[in-house]
Write a protein that holds these residues in place. Structure first.
Motif, mmCIF file in Angstrom:
data_model
loop_
_atom_site.group_PDB
_atom_site.id
_atom_site.type_symbol
_atom_site.label_atom_id
_atom_site.label_comp_id
_atom_site.label_asym_id
_atom_site.label_seq_id
_atom_site.Cartn_x
_atom_site.Cartn_y
_atom_site.Cartn_z
ATOM 1 N N LEU A 1 -16.155 -19.174 -12.050
ATOM 2 C CA LEU A 1 -16.196 -17.963 -11.325
ATOM 3 C C LEU A 1 -15.696 -16.445 -11.935
ATOM 4 C CD1 LEU A 1 -15.456 -18.797 -7.653
ATOM 5 C CD2 LEU A 1 -17.689 -18.695 -8.767
ATOM 6 N N THR A 2 -16.215 -15.448 -11.549
ATOM 7 C CA THR A 2 -15.577 -14.133 -11.937
ATOM 8 C C THR A 2 -15.020 -13.678 -10.653
ATOM 9 O OG1 THR A 2 -17.483 -12.918 -11.209
ATOM 10 C CG2 THR A 2 -17.450 -13.651 -13.535
ATOM 11 N N ALA A 3 -14.233 -12.612 -10.793
ATOM 12 C CA ALA A 3 -13.574 -12.140 -9.408
ATOM 13 C C ALA A 3 -14.423 -11.619 -8.500
ATOM 14 C CB ALA A 3 -12.551 -10.993 -10.014
ATOM 15 N N THR B 1 -6.583 -9.650 -15.693
ATOM 16 C CA THR B 1 -6.970 -10.730 -17.052
ATOM 17 C C THR B 1 -6.285 -11.908 -16.637
ATOM 18 O OG1 THR B 1 -4.906 -10.254 -18.040
ATOM 19 C CG2 THR B 1 -6.643 -9.012 -18.758
ATOM 20 N N ARG B 2 -5.296 -12.308 -15.990
ATOM 21 C CA ARG B 2 -5.026 -13.761 -15.363
ATOM 22 C C ARG B 2 -5.775 -14.039 -14.232
ATOM 23 N NH1 ARG B 2 1.494 -14.153 -15.726
ATOM 24 N NH2 ARG B 2 1.898 -12.852 -17.455
ATOM 25 N N MET B 3 -6.220 -13.115 -13.430
ATOM 26 C CA MET B 3 -7.252 -13.723 -12.487
ATOM 27 C C MET B 3 -8.377 -14.079 -13.049
ATOM 28 S SD MET B 3 -7.415 -13.961 -9.102
ATOM 29 C CE MET B 3 -6.136 -12.899 -8.668
ATOM 30 N N ALA B 4 -9.023 -13.405 -14.022
ATOM 31 C CA ALA B 4 -10.185 -13.642 -14.807
ATOM 32 C C ALA B 4 -10.088 -15.275 -15.568
ATOM 33 C CB ALA B 4 -10.681 -12.686 -15.733
ATOM 34 N N ALA B 5 -8.995 -15.239 -16.104
ATOM 35 C CA ALA B 5 -8.753 -16.594 -16.756
ATOM 36 C C ALA B 5 -8.873 -17.883 -16.052
ATOM 37 C CB ALA B 5 -7.390 -16.622 -17.677
ATOM 38 N N ALA B 6 -7.958 -17.467 -14.705
ATOM 39 C CA ALA B 6 -7.857 -18.466 -13.624
ATOM 40 C C ALA B 6 -9.099 -18.970 -13.007
ATOM 41 C CB ALA B 6 -6.687 -18.296 -12.735
ATOM 42 N N LEU B 7 -9.792 -17.919 -12.611
ATOM 43 C CA LEU B 7 -11.127 -18.328 -12.149
ATOM 44 C C LEU B 7 -12.087 -18.645 -12.935
ATOM 45 C CD1 LEU B 7 -11.344 -15.171 -9.425
ATOM 46 C CD2 LEU B 7 -11.138 -17.500 -8.955
#
Length: 156
Positions: free
Chosen positions: A34-36, A23-29
């Motif tokens: 972008l998506t992961a 979830t943190r990665m999705a929000a940051a990207l």
């Protein structure tokens, strides 16, 4: 009465930390559009000439998800499908100049999210955790096993 637990719930611990990290990665990207999965395709396509099927395998994506991901990258002008230089029947995913710049930015974001997560641990625990997880993923938990009722994968 529930049975007494004899050890920590490893499944919960790994699932929960993985979910929160995603979830943190999705929000940051998401801040750069972008998506992961898109990040994964861009970075692996920049490493060497790879087909859509090869990239799907590296990113653990099914064919439909891969097509949707590449379509989104193409629409954004970050990648394009081109004929392979080694197999005229195959098509590779080529990253555009704009895509290479976005991949550089997204890698910085991914590295920052990972560093932030690990920063919550003391230095000595970080190293132990990373070594232990690497040992699990390359050893005992390297390959999934067949089951009568397959485990459902988390949505991403």
């Amino acid at each position: 009465m529930a049975p007494n637990r004899t050890s920590p719930d490893l499944s919960f611990l790994l699932d929960r930390t993985s979910h929160v990290l995603r979830t943190r990665m999705a929000a940051a990207l998401g801040e750069i559009g972008l998506t992961a999965r898109m990040h994964c395709v861009l970075v692996h396509a920049l490493e060497e000439e790879r087909t859509q099927i090869q990239l799907a395998e590296l990113g653990d994506m099914d064919k439909t998800t891969m097509v949707v991901t590449v379509d989104a990258l193409q629409k954004a002008g970050l990648a394009e499908r081109r004929p392979s230089s080694t197999d005229r029947r195959a098509r590779i995913i080529a990253v555009t100049e704009k895509g290479a710049e976005v991949a550089r930015q997204s890698q910085e974001i991914v590295d920052r999210v990972h560093a932030d997560a690990l920063a919550s641990l003391p230095d000595d625990e970080r190293e132990v955790l990373l070594r232990a997880l690497d040992r699990l993923v390359t050893g005992h938990l390297a390959e999934p096993v067949e089951a009568a009722r397959p485990a459902r994968r988390a949505r991403q």
